[in-house]
Design an enzyme around this catalytic site. Structure first.
Site, PDB file in Angstrom:
ATOM      1  N   ASN A  59     -25.182   9.853  13.746  1.00  0.00           N
ATOM      2  CA  ASN A  59     -26.092  10.866  14.279  1.00  0.00           C
ATOM      3  C   ASN A  59     -26.758  10.314  15.536  1.00  0.00           C
ATOM      4  OD1 ASN A  59     -27.950  12.876  14.760  1.00  0.00           O
ATOM      5  ND2 ASN A  59     -29.177  12.501  12.930  1.00  0.00           N
ATOM      6  N   LYS A 100     -28.697  11.830  17.528  1.00  0.00           N
ATOM      7  CA  LYS A 100     -30.009  12.448  17.744  1.00  0.00           C
ATOM      8  C   LYS A 100     -30.152  12.868  19.215  1.00  0.00           C
ATOM      9  CE  LYS A 100     -31.873  10.067  13.748  1.00  0.00           C
ATOM     10  NZ  LYS A 100     -33.060   9.444  13.111  1.00  0.00           N
ATOM     11  N   HIS A 118     -31.989  17.663   8.205  1.00  0.00           N
ATOM     12  CA  HIS A 118     -32.467  16.302   8.489  1.00  0.00           C
ATOM     13  C   HIS A 118     -33.995  16.281   8.441  1.00  0.00           C
ATOM     14  CE1 HIS A 118     -33.254  12.566  10.662  1.00  0.00           C
ATOM     15  NE2 HIS A 118     -32.015  12.220  10.385  1.00  0.00           N
ATOM     16  N   GLU A 123     -36.155  15.069  10.270  1.00  0.00           N
ATOM     17  CA  GLU A 123     -36.826  15.365  11.537  1.00  0.00           C
ATOM     18  C   GLU A 123     -36.893  16.865  11.787  1.00  0.00           C
ATOM     19  OE1 GLU A 123     -35.297  11.073  13.150  1.00  0.00           O
ATOM     20  OE2 GLU A 123     -34.321  12.889  13.887  1.00  0.00           O
ATOM     21  N   GLU A 171     -31.494  10.333   2.646  1.00  0.00           N
ATOM     22  CA  GLU A 171     -32.156   9.549   3.684  1.00  0.00           C
ATOM     23  C   GLU A 171     -33.648   9.435   3.376  1.00  0.00           C
ATOM     24  OE1 GLU A 171     -29.838   9.648   7.707  1.00  0.00           O
ATOM     25  OE2 GLU A 171     -31.043  11.445   7.519  1.00  0.00           O
ATOM     26  N   GLY A 181     -35.388   5.013  11.167  1.00  0.00           N
ATOM     27  CA  GLY A 181     -35.900   4.532  12.444  1.00  0.00           C
ATOM     28  C   GLY A 181     -37.005   3.516  12.331  1.00  0.00           C
ATOM     29  N   SER A 240     -31.816   3.569   8.702  1.00  0.00           N
ATOM     30  CA  SER A 240     -31.712   2.271   9.383  1.00  0.00           C
ATOM     31  C   SER A 240     -30.501   1.461   8.920  1.00  0.00           C
ATOM     32  CB  SER A 240     -33.005   1.467   9.210  1.00  0.00           C
ATOM     33  OG  SER A 240     -34.105   2.141   9.777  1.00  0.00           O
TER      34      SER A 240
END
Length: 250
Positions: free
Chosen positions: A10, A12, A94, A96, A166, A172, A212
């Site tokens: 991904n 992003k 996701h 985010e 996740e 991150g 990560s």
């Protein structure tokens, strides 16, 4: 049933023509086991160039999609557009998208249903925040998120879904769930699918770990029984490291 290992990248909101060329070149020239499937998710402006440039064996995913096939939805991307570009995958739900853009469990479920109806394959994301984990609500949150997807589908729809677990606290941040922590949640997800969808679905559905993931952490994570691959973030932008992750499956 053997589940084919899948490694997704991904990207992003990262990229440029130069980076696209670099990463596509690396994937076209690189090699990994035929038992490993690779899917990359560039930002929307680069979907067409990545799909036309990367070899056919590499799947290409959008990072988001809207529920309607067309219409007055400024800034959105439709399933019809993705199909027109020969994009075969989409990442939905996701963390985010949930936290920054306020996407609800219900909307995520509707997006998954719309993508499947259009003939796309879906990487559906779920995961808990650090505060939710500290409050021992990991499975409560994850099950709620998956149920909102399952409520929109029939058992046969699951053939084209991959779940990506996740943990938000590991995205991150450099923190990685231990292999044991990840395996525990993956098994809980598989048990939930067996109980609430079908045992055949539970056995066949691939469950990826994301958070990560790196070349350092992937060899130990891939050993766990219920970890069927990775959804890689930052490391997918590093051509050599991403190839190392693709080759970590033993």
């Amino acid at each position: 049933m053997a589940r084919k290992f899948l490694v997704g990248g991904n990207w992003k909101m990262n990229g440029s023509n130069q980076l696209v060329s670099q990463l596509v070149k690396a994937l076209n020239e690189g090699s990994w086991s035929s038992n490993v499937e690779c899917v990359i998710a560039p930002p929307a402006p680069y979907l067409a160039s990545v799909r036309s440039g990367v070899r056919e064996a590499v799947g290409v995913a959008a990072q988001n999609v809207w529920v309607d096939p067309k219409g007055a939805f400024t800034g959105e991307t439709s399933t019809e557009m993705l199909k027109d570009l020969k994009i075969d995958w989409v990442i939905i739900g996701h963390s985010e998208r949930r936290s920054i853009y306020g996407e609800s469990d219900e909307l995520v479920g509707k997006k998954v249903a719309a993508a499947l109806k259009a003939g796309l394959k879906v990487i559906a994301c779920c995961g808990e925040s650090e505060s939710e984990r500290d409050a021992n609500k990991t499975t409560e949150v994850v099950f709620r998120q998956i149920k909102a997807i399952a409520d929109q589908l029939s058992a046969k729809d699951w053939a084209n879904i991959v779940i990506a677990y996740e943990p938000v606290w590991a995205i991150g941040t450099g923190k990685v769930a231990t292999p044991q922590q990840a395996q525990e949640v993956h098994k809980e997800i598989r048990d939930w699918l067996a109980k609430n969808v079908a045992s055949e679905v539970a056995e066949a559905t691939r469950i990826l770990y994301g958070g990560s993931v790196s070349a350092k952490s992937s060899p130990d994570l891939q050993k766990e029984k219920d970890i069927d691959g990775f959804l890689v973030g930052g490391a997918s932008l590093k051509d050599k490291e991403f190839l190392e992750i693709l080759n970590s499956r033993q």
